[in-house]
Enzyme design. Structure first.
Site, PDB file in Angstrom:
ATOM      1  N   ASN A   9      -1.718   4.521  -4.207  1.00  0.00           N
ATOM      2  CA  ASN A   9      -2.953   5.161  -3.741  1.00  0.00           C
ATOM      3  C   ASN A   9      -2.658   6.651  -3.571  1.00  0.00           C
ATOM      4  O   ASN A   9      -2.003   7.046  -2.615  1.00  0.00           O
ATOM      5  CB  ASN A   9      -3.370   4.531  -2.397  1.00  0.00           C
ATOM      6  N   TRP A  10      -3.138   7.435  -4.510  1.00  0.00           N
ATOM      7  CA  TRP A  10      -2.799   8.870  -4.501  1.00  0.00           C
ATOM      8  C   TRP A  10      -3.645   9.664  -3.503  1.00  0.00           C
ATOM      9  O   TRP A  10      -3.422  10.872  -3.332  1.00  0.00           O
ATOM     10  CB  TRP A  10      -2.966   9.464  -5.901  1.00  0.00           C
ATOM     11  N   LYS A  11      -4.616   8.994  -2.903  1.00  0.00           N
ATOM     12  CA  LYS A  11      -5.499   9.666  -1.915  1.00  0.00           C
ATOM     13  C   LYS A  11      -6.040  10.982  -2.483  1.00  0.00           C
ATOM     14  O   LYS A  11      -6.296  11.077  -3.677  1.00  0.00           O
ATOM     15  CB  LYS A  11      -4.757   9.884  -0.591  1.00  0.00           C
ATOM     16  N   HIS A  96     -10.313   0.956   2.917  1.00  0.00           N
ATOM     17  CA  HIS A  96      -9.094   1.599   3.408  1.00  0.00           C
ATOM     18  C   HIS A  96      -9.346   2.126   4.816  1.00  0.00           C
ATOM     19  O   HIS A  96     -10.458   2.595   5.117  1.00  0.00           O
ATOM     20  CB  HIS A  96      -8.691   2.745   2.463  1.00  0.00           C
ATOM     21  N   GLU A 168      -2.656  -3.624   5.942  1.00  0.00           N
ATOM     22  CA  GLU A 168      -2.155  -2.281   6.227  1.00  0.00           C
ATOM     23  C   GLU A 168      -2.359  -1.966   7.704  1.00  0.00           C
ATOM     24  O   GLU A 168      -3.447  -1.503   8.094  1.00  0.00           O
ATOM     25  CB  GLU A 168      -2.927  -1.249   5.398  1.00  0.00           C
ATOM     26  N   GLY A 174       1.096   6.292   6.622  1.00  0.00           N
ATOM     27  CA  GLY A 174       1.388   7.728   6.630  1.00  0.00           C
ATOM     28  C   GLY A 174       2.270   8.186   7.781  1.00  0.00           C
ATOM     29  O   GLY A 174       2.437   9.389   7.985  1.00  0.00           O
ATOM     30  N   SER A 213       3.735   2.952   4.895  1.00  0.00           N
ATOM     31  CA  SER A 213       5.060   3.559   4.817  1.00  0.00           C
ATOM     32  C   SER A 213       6.067   2.717   4.025  1.00  0.00           C
ATOM     33  O   SER A 213       7.256   2.684   4.351  1.00  0.00           O
ATOM     34  CB  SER A 213       5.594   3.878   6.219  1.00  0.00           C
ATOM     35  N   GLY A 234       1.046   4.696  -0.467  1.00  0.00           N
ATOM     36  CA  GLY A 234       0.456   6.024  -0.407  1.00  0.00           C
ATOM     37  C   GLY A 234       1.485   7.073  -0.779  1.00  0.00           C
ATOM     38  O   GLY A 234       1.750   7.334  -1.961  1.00  0.00           O
TER      39      GLY A 234
HETATM   40  C1  PEP Z   1      -2.044   3.805   2.208  1.00  0.00           C
HETATM   41  O1  PEP Z   1      -2.688   4.833   2.382  1.00  0.00           O
HETATM   42  O2  PEP Z   1      -2.605   2.810   1.745  1.00  0.00           O
HETATM   43  C2  PEP Z   1      -0.642   3.806   2.574  1.00  0.00           C
HETATM   44  C3  PEP Z   1      -0.025   2.675   2.674  1.00  0.00           C
HETATM   45  O3  PEP Z   1      -0.093   5.048   2.809  1.00  0.00           O
HETATM   46  P1  PEP Z   1       1.492   5.318   3.093  1.00  0.00           P
HETATM   47  O4  PEP Z   1       2.258   4.531   2.099  1.00  0.00           O
HETATM   48  O5  PEP Z   1       1.634   6.784   2.935  1.00  0.00           O
HETATM   49  O6  PEP Z   1       1.748   4.849   4.487  1.00  0.00           O
END
Ligand code: PEP
Length: 254
Positions: A9-11, A96, A168, A174, A213, A234
């Site tokens: 997920n590149w956001k 999300h 999640e 994050g 993470s 992410g």
């Molecule tokens: C996400 O945004 O779905 C996510 C898991 O982010 P990160 O891996 O940065 O925690």
């Protein structure tokens, strides 16, 4: 071997040039590795079409990070499921926590999006998870159960094979601190039980990803957990080496 999906997920990151470069690096890596796991990338809307063109003959799937629930209409700034299908998307992230928090997306809205995405042939990656406060109050399972039941209300059995769930925990997204193995195991077990109760014939087969993470350093341990069928990633998906390291670990799991 358990079925796995590793989705990035590149956001709201990267410019077109950087996004194409990353997609190109991943494509090259994937081409030299005969993969059993499914890989998908979810870039920002603006980069979906050029990336669809770049990866069209590769093993990489393409997903959007959101969609509207209607096919078309006067909804300035929105993108619909048939539009996503028309440019080559197979996946769409729905619900999300960043959309729930910053854009006030409710379980009811998320439900409409899931139904629409499924009806138009997309695979929704349906995100659920508790906040830190909810966990501290001992409400984790109530929250997750409610998100699942509301999000999947009236979802037809025959479309469930396309559904993917991503657990999640909001406090792990994050933050650099993933949930502990036991917490992930316990949550995934609970999600599976809830799905089996809702869909006695199909609840066993829905993929449940972990997100929060996940990175090259913890992927091996997390992806080995029995009911973890991959990850929604992410930050670590923004770097070719880190992302492909996660895919490599996924490949090693039986
Ligand atoms: C996400 O945004 O779905 C996510 C898991 O982010 P990160 O891996 O940065 O925690």
């Amino acid at each position: 071997m358990k079925q796995m999906l590793i989705a990035g997920n590149w956001k709201m990151h990267k410019t077109l040039k950087d996004a194409l470069e990353l997609a190109y690096q991943i494509k090259n890596w994937v081409a030299t590795n005969n993969l059993r796991v499914e890989v998908a990338i979810c870039p920002p809307f603006a980069f979906l079409y050029p990336i669809a063109e770049l990866i069209k003959e590769s093993q990489i799937g393409l997903g959007a990070q959101n969609c509207h629930y209607l096919p078309e209409g006067a909804f300035t700034g929105e993108i619909s499921p048939p539009m996503l299908v028309s440019i080559g998307c197979q996946y769409v992230i729905i619900g999300h926590s960043e959309r729930r928090t910053h854009f006030n997306e409710s379980n009811e809205l998320i439900n409409k999006k899931i139904i629409s995405a499924l009806n138009f042939g997309l695979k929704p990656i349906f995100c659920i998870g508790e906040t830190l406060e909810e966990r501290k109050e001992g409400r984790t399972f109530d929250i997750i159960e409610n998100q699942i039941k509301s999000g999947l209300q009236s979802v037809e059995n025959k479309l469930l094979h396309k559904l993917i769930i991503a657990y999640e925990p909001v406090w792990a997204i994050g933050t650099g601190i993933s949930a502990k193995t036991e917490q992930i195991e316990e949550a995934h077990k609970f999600i599976r039980k809830t799905l089996q109760e809702l869909y006695p014939n199909a609840g066993d087969n829905i993929l449940i990803l972990y997100g929060g993470s996940l990175n090259g350093g913890n992927a091996k341990e997390i992806l080995s957990i029995s009911d973890v069928h991959g990850g929604l990633i992410g930050k670590a998906s923004l770097d070719n080496r880190e992302f492909t390291k996660i895919i490599e670990y996924a490949e090693q799991i039986d």
